[in-house]
Scaffold this motif. Structure first.
Motif, PDB file in Angstrom:
ATOM      1  N   ARG A 187       0.805  -0.755  -0.171  1.00  0.00           N
ATOM      2  CA  ARG A 187       0.372   0.027  -0.032  1.00  0.00           C
ATOM      3  C   ARG A 187       1.046   1.394  -0.317  1.00  0.00           C
ATOM      4  NH1 ARG A 187      -5.355   0.054   0.210  1.00  0.00           N
ATOM      5  NH2 ARG A 187      -4.543   2.182   0.989  1.00  0.00           N
ATOM      6  N   THR A 189       3.412   1.615  -2.032  1.00  0.00           N
ATOM      7  CA  THR A 189       3.876   1.430  -3.390  1.00  0.00           C
ATOM      8  C   THR A 189       3.109   2.514  -4.285  1.00  0.00           C
ATOM      9  OG1 THR A 189       3.485  -0.555  -3.559  1.00  0.00           O
ATOM     10  CG2 THR A 189       5.278  -0.272  -2.869  1.00  0.00           C
ATOM     11  N   ASP A 190       3.095   2.464  -5.708  1.00  0.00           N
ATOM     12  CA  ASP A 190       1.849   3.027  -6.375  1.00  0.00           C
ATOM     13  C   ASP A 190       1.881   1.986  -7.172  1.00  0.00           C
ATOM     14  OD1 ASP A 190       4.236   2.012  -8.634  1.00  0.00           O
ATOM     15  OD2 ASP A 190       5.220   3.741  -9.192  1.00  0.00           O
ATOM     16  N   PRO A 192      -1.129  -0.130  -8.585  1.00  0.00           N
ATOM     17  CA  PRO A 192      -2.714   0.339  -8.389  1.00  0.00           C
ATOM     18  C   PRO A 192      -3.618  -0.286  -7.650  1.00  0.00           C
ATOM     19  CG  PRO A 192      -1.666  -0.428 -10.607  1.00  0.00           C
ATOM     20  CD  PRO A 192      -0.870  -0.977  -9.707  1.00  0.00           C
ATOM     21  N   GLU A 193      -4.716   0.056  -7.253  1.00  0.00           N
ATOM     22  CA  GLU A 193      -5.693   0.201  -6.401  1.00  0.00           C
ATOM     23  C   GLU A 193      -6.881  -1.428  -6.334  1.00  0.00           C
ATOM     24  OE1 GLU A 193      -7.027   0.844  -2.604  1.00  0.00           O
ATOM     25  OE2 GLU A 193      -6.188   1.546  -4.075  1.00  0.00           O
ATOM     26  N   LEU A 196      -4.002  -3.959  -5.910  1.00  0.00           N
ATOM     27  CA  LEU A 196      -4.387  -4.784  -4.780  1.00  0.00           C
ATOM     28  C   LEU A 196      -5.093  -5.234  -3.959  1.00  0.00           C
ATOM     29  CD1 LEU A 196      -2.908  -1.270  -2.569  1.00  0.00           C
ATOM     30  CD2 LEU A 196      -2.623  -3.734  -2.679  1.00  0.00           C
ATOM     31  N   GLU A 447      -1.475  11.315 -10.334  1.00  0.00           N
ATOM     32  CA  GLU A 447      -1.256  10.564  -9.788  1.00  0.00           C
ATOM     33  C   GLU A 447      -1.094  10.076  -7.893  1.00  0.00           C
ATOM     34  OE1 GLU A 447       0.087   6.431 -13.170  1.00  0.00           O
ATOM     35  OE2 GLU A 447       1.622   8.551 -11.806  1.00  0.00           O
ATOM     36  N   ARG A 448      -0.629  11.463  -8.126  1.00  0.00           N
ATOM     37  CA  ARG A 448      -0.126  11.959  -6.883  1.00  0.00           C
ATOM     38  C   ARG A 448      -1.896  12.171  -5.812  1.00  0.00           C
ATOM     39  NH1 ARG A 448       4.907  12.561  -5.682  1.00  0.00           N
ATOM     40  NH2 ARG A 448       6.232  12.395  -7.651  1.00  0.00           N
ATOM     41  N   ALA A 451      -3.455   8.966  -5.170  1.00  0.00           N
ATOM     42  CA  ALA A 451      -2.851   8.281  -3.304  1.00  0.00           C
ATOM     43  C   ALA A 451      -3.482   8.873  -2.654  1.00  0.00           C
ATOM     44  CB  ALA A 451      -1.314   8.554  -3.857  1.00  0.00           C
ATOM     45  N   ARG A 456      -3.558   6.925   0.299  1.00  0.00           N
ATOM     46  CA  ARG A 456      -1.902   6.205   0.309  1.00  0.00           C
ATOM     47  C   ARG A 456      -0.770   7.006   0.301  1.00  0.00           C
ATOM     48  NH1 ARG A 456      -3.089   1.702  -4.331  1.00  0.00           N
ATOM     49  NH2 ARG A 456      -0.854   1.217  -3.744  1.00  0.00           N
ATOM     50  N   VAL A 460      -0.211   6.814  -7.360  1.00  0.00           N
ATOM     51  CA  VAL A 460      -0.675   5.015  -7.426  1.00  0.00           C
ATOM     52  C   VAL A 460      -1.102   5.368  -9.120  1.00  0.00           C
ATOM     53  CG1 VAL A 460      -3.490   4.027  -7.465  1.00  0.00           C
ATOM     54  CG2 VAL A 460      -2.107   4.905  -5.004  1.00  0.00           C
ATOM     55  N   LYS A 461      -0.426   4.271  -9.625  1.00  0.00           N
ATOM     56  CA  LYS A 461      -0.677   4.604 -10.939  1.00  0.00           C
ATOM     57  C   LYS A 461      -2.091   4.067 -11.641  1.00  0.00           C
ATOM     58  CE  LYS A 461       3.447   2.019 -12.215  1.00  0.00           C
ATOM     59  NZ  LYS A 461       4.412   1.180 -10.976  1.00  0.00           N
TER      60      LYS A 461
END
Length: 512
Positions: A187, A189-190, A192-193, A196, A447-448, A451, A456, A460-461
Motif C-alpha cells: 500500500r 507503493t504505486d 494500482p488499487e 491491490l 497519480e499523486r 494516492a 496512500r 498510485v498508477k
C-alpha cells in the motif's frame, strides 16, 4: 512551447539526435550525449536530443518492469527524471514507431537516430500445454501489477493455491515475492488499487521457484534473494532432492563448471541457511527447486499441474534430463526464462540473436557495412543481459561511436546547410500531437492526487490507456493502440523492458 504544445528543440544545436525509447537504455544514451558533447575536447558546442516513446509515460521498465517495492527504483527514477528535465532534451511520448513515424522520417529530421526499445517479448518454454489458461509469461504478471496500460485489468485473478515460477533470475524472485507478500505491504507503493484488491484476495499459498541448473548458476543477486527470506508470513525452503553433495556449500561444490565468485558464494550461503531451517508453519511457502525443468503443463480447460524432470550437467557442460519425473499440483505457471527484442520496421534485425546487428553500437546493414546515422543501445544492441546500470556503459559506448562518426562533419563549415525539418511540425501536419513532458507531469500529478484520495503515499498508477490520456489531456486512445489479447492471458506486450538477465528483468517498455 510551440503550437503543438511541445517544447521547441534547443536553438543553434550542433547536433540533433533522436533516441527511440525512454527506458534506462534510451535515457542513459541521452545523458551520454549531453556529457560527451560538453566535453572539453568536443568540437561541437550544442546538442538537442528528442526522446521518442510509444507510451505517454517515460522510464520504461523502471516504471513498468520492476517490482514496485524494489528499494533502488526511486533513486534510478530520480536520476532519469533529471535527464528528461535538461533543457537540451525533449520528451515526445505517444508516438509508435511504424505507425506515427518511421526510420526514413527520423533520418530526415535528425543527424542520427539511436534505437533503444529493449526486449518486448518473453521466451517460451516450448512444452505441451503452454497455451492453457493459467500459463503466462512472468513479464505479463509484472506489467499487470505495475499497472502497464497494455495489461488487461482482469489478466490475473490469483484463484490458484499453488504456483510455479520457472526461472532463476531477479524477475522470478520479484514475482515470487509479490505473490507471497501481504498486500498491505504494497500500500505504500504505486501499485494500482485494483491490483491491490486482487492481491488481498489471493488464494496463493504455495510458490515453487524452478531452476533448470544448479544454484551456483542462478542469476539471482544476493540482496534480492535475501528479500524473499525476509517476508514475515512466508516459510522459505530449499528442495534438497537431487542436489549434489556440497552444492549449497560456498566453499565446496558449485553445481556446475564455474568458479564461484562473491555473489555465488553469498547466494549459496543464503540457500544453505534456508535449507537447514525447518518450516515454521507460516501461511505461505516458497520452495526453491534447482536441477528441475518443466516438460509438460497438464490440464484440459486450464492448468492443473506441471510435470518436471530432474536434470544434470554432462562433463561437457551440456544440460540433460535424468528421466526422473514428478508432477507439481499447480494451477498457475509463470515463465521467466528470458526475453527477445522485437524487430523495428525497416531496421536490420538478426532473428537468431534477436538483436540489431551492430559493431559498438553502429547499425550494420545486410551487407555488413554500417548504416549512416543509425545506432543502437541496450538490449536491442547486446541482448537481454546485465542489470539496469549495465545500460549506462553500453550507452556511453554507442555515443562514442556516434560522435566519432558525426563530429568531423558537424564541425566542418559545410555543416551549415539547410536546416533539417522539425519532426513535430511534420507530425502536426498529419494531425499527430506527441505527449509532451508537461503532459506527463499532468499524469504524475493526477497519480499523486489519486494516492491522496485513497489515503496512500506518493502516487498510485492510473489503470489503463483511457485514464492516462484523460490525465494528460489527449483524450481516449484509438483501439489500434492496444495490442490484441491472448485467450486466458494478458495482452501481448508491444513494448520492451530490461533489468538484467533481465538480472534478467523484462522488459516493460523501452527498457533495455
Amino acid at each position: 512551447m510551440g503550437a503543438t504544445g511541445v517544447r521547441e528543440p534547443a536553438p543553434a544545436a550542433g547536433l540533433r539526435v533522436a533516441v527511440v525509447g525512454s527506458g534506462p537504455a534510451g535515457l542513459y544514451t541521452a545523458e551520454a550525449l549531453l556529457k560527451q558533447v560538453a566535453a572539453a575536447d568536443c568540437p561541437v558546442h550544442g546538442v538537442a536530443v528528442d526522446v521518442i516513446e510509444r507510451l505517454p509515460t517515460p522510464y520504461g521498465l523502471v516504471r513498468y518492469g520492476v517490482a514496485p517495492d524494489h528499494p533502488s527504483i526511486r533513486s534510478i527514477a530520480d536520476h532519469l527524471r533529471q535527464v528528461l528535465e535538461d533543457p537540451r532534451v525533449r520528451f515526445l511520448g505517444g508516438l509508435a514507431f511504424g505507425r506515427d513515424l518511421d526510420r526514413e522520417l527520423l533520418l530526415r529530421c535528425y543527424d542520427a537516430v539511436v534505437y533503444a526499445t529493449g526486449a518486448a517479448r518473453d521466451r517460451r518454454l516450448d512444452v505441451p500445454g503452454e497455451d492453457l489458461p493459467g500459463s503466462a509469461a512472468a513479464a505479463e504478471f509484472v506489467r499487470w501489477y505495475c499497472g502497464h496500460p497494455d495489461a488487461a485489468p482482469e489478466g490475473f485473478t490469483l484463484d490458484a493455491e499453488s504456483v510455479a515460477v520457472v526461472g532463476s533470475g531477479n524477475v522470478a524472485l520479484d514475482v515470487a515475492r509479490v505473490l507471497a507478500e501481504p498486500a498491505s505491504a504494497l500500500r505504500t507503493t504505486d501499485v494500482p488499487e485494483r491490483v491491490l484488491a486482487v492481491l488481498a484476495a489471493s488464494r496463493v499459498r504455495e510458490i515453487h521457484v524452478l531452476g533448470r541448473r544448479g544454484p551456483a548458476l542462478a542469476r539471482f543477486t544476493t540482496r534480492e534473494l535475501r528479500a524473499v527470506g525476509e517476508l514475515p508470513a512466508t516459510d522459505v525452503l530449499v528442495d534438497r532432492a537431487g542436489q549434489d553433495p556440497g552444492a549449497l556449500d560456498p566453499a565446496g561444490g558449485n553445481g556446475g563448471p564455474v568458479r564461484p565468485d562473491r555473489r555465488v558464494r553469498e547466494n549459496l550461503a543464503v540457500l544453505a541457511d534456508w535449507a537447514a531451517r525447518p518450516p515454521r508453519g507460516r501461511p505461505r511457502r516458497v520452495t526453491f527447486r534447482f536441477w528441475t525443468r518443466p516438460v509438460e503443463i497438464t490440464g484440459r480447460d486450464r492448468v492443473r499441474g506441471l510435470v518436471v524432470e530432474r536434470t544434470r550437467l554432462e562433463e561437457s557442460g551440456r544440460l540433460v534430463g535424468t528421466g526422473e519425473r514428478s508432477t507439481l499440483p499447480v494451477q498457475l505457471v509463470l515463465r521467466s526464462v528470458g526475453y527477445r527484442s522485437v524487430p523495428l520496421p525497416g531496421v536490420p534485425f538478426d532473428e537468431m540473436r534477436a538483436v540489431v546487428p551492430n559493431v559498438e553500437g553502429r547499425v550494420r546493414g545486410a551487407d555488413g557495412t554500417p548504416r549512416p546515422g543509425e545506432y543502437v543501445a541496450g538490449w536491442l544492441k547486446r541482448g537481454p543481459t546485465g542489470v539496469i546500470g549495465t545500460n549506462k556503459s553500453d550507452a556511453a559506448q554507442t555515443v562514442r561511436s556516434l560522435l566519432a562518426d558525426l563530429l568531423p562533419a558537424a564541425a566542418a563549415p559545410s555543416h551549415d546547410g539547410p536546416p533539417a525539418p522539425e519532426l513535430t511540425a511534420l507530425l502536426a501536419a498529419r494531425g499527430v500531437r506527441p505527449v509532451s513532458y508537461a503532459d506527463w507531469l499532468g499524469i504524475d500529478a493526477r497519480e499523486r492526487e489519486l494516492a491522496a484520495e485513497l489515503g496512500r503515499r506518493g502516487g498510485v498508477k492510473l489503470g489503463g490507456w483511457a485514464e492516462l490520456h484523460r490525465a494528460c489531456g489527449h483524450g481516449p486512445p484509438g483501439a489500434e493502440q492496444r495490442p490484441a489479447a491472448h485467450p486466458g492471458r494478458g495482452a501481448d506486450p508491444a513494448c520492451p523492458a530490461d533489468r538484467g538477465g533481465a538480472d534478467a528483468r523484462p522488459p516493460g517498455p523501452s527498457g533495455g
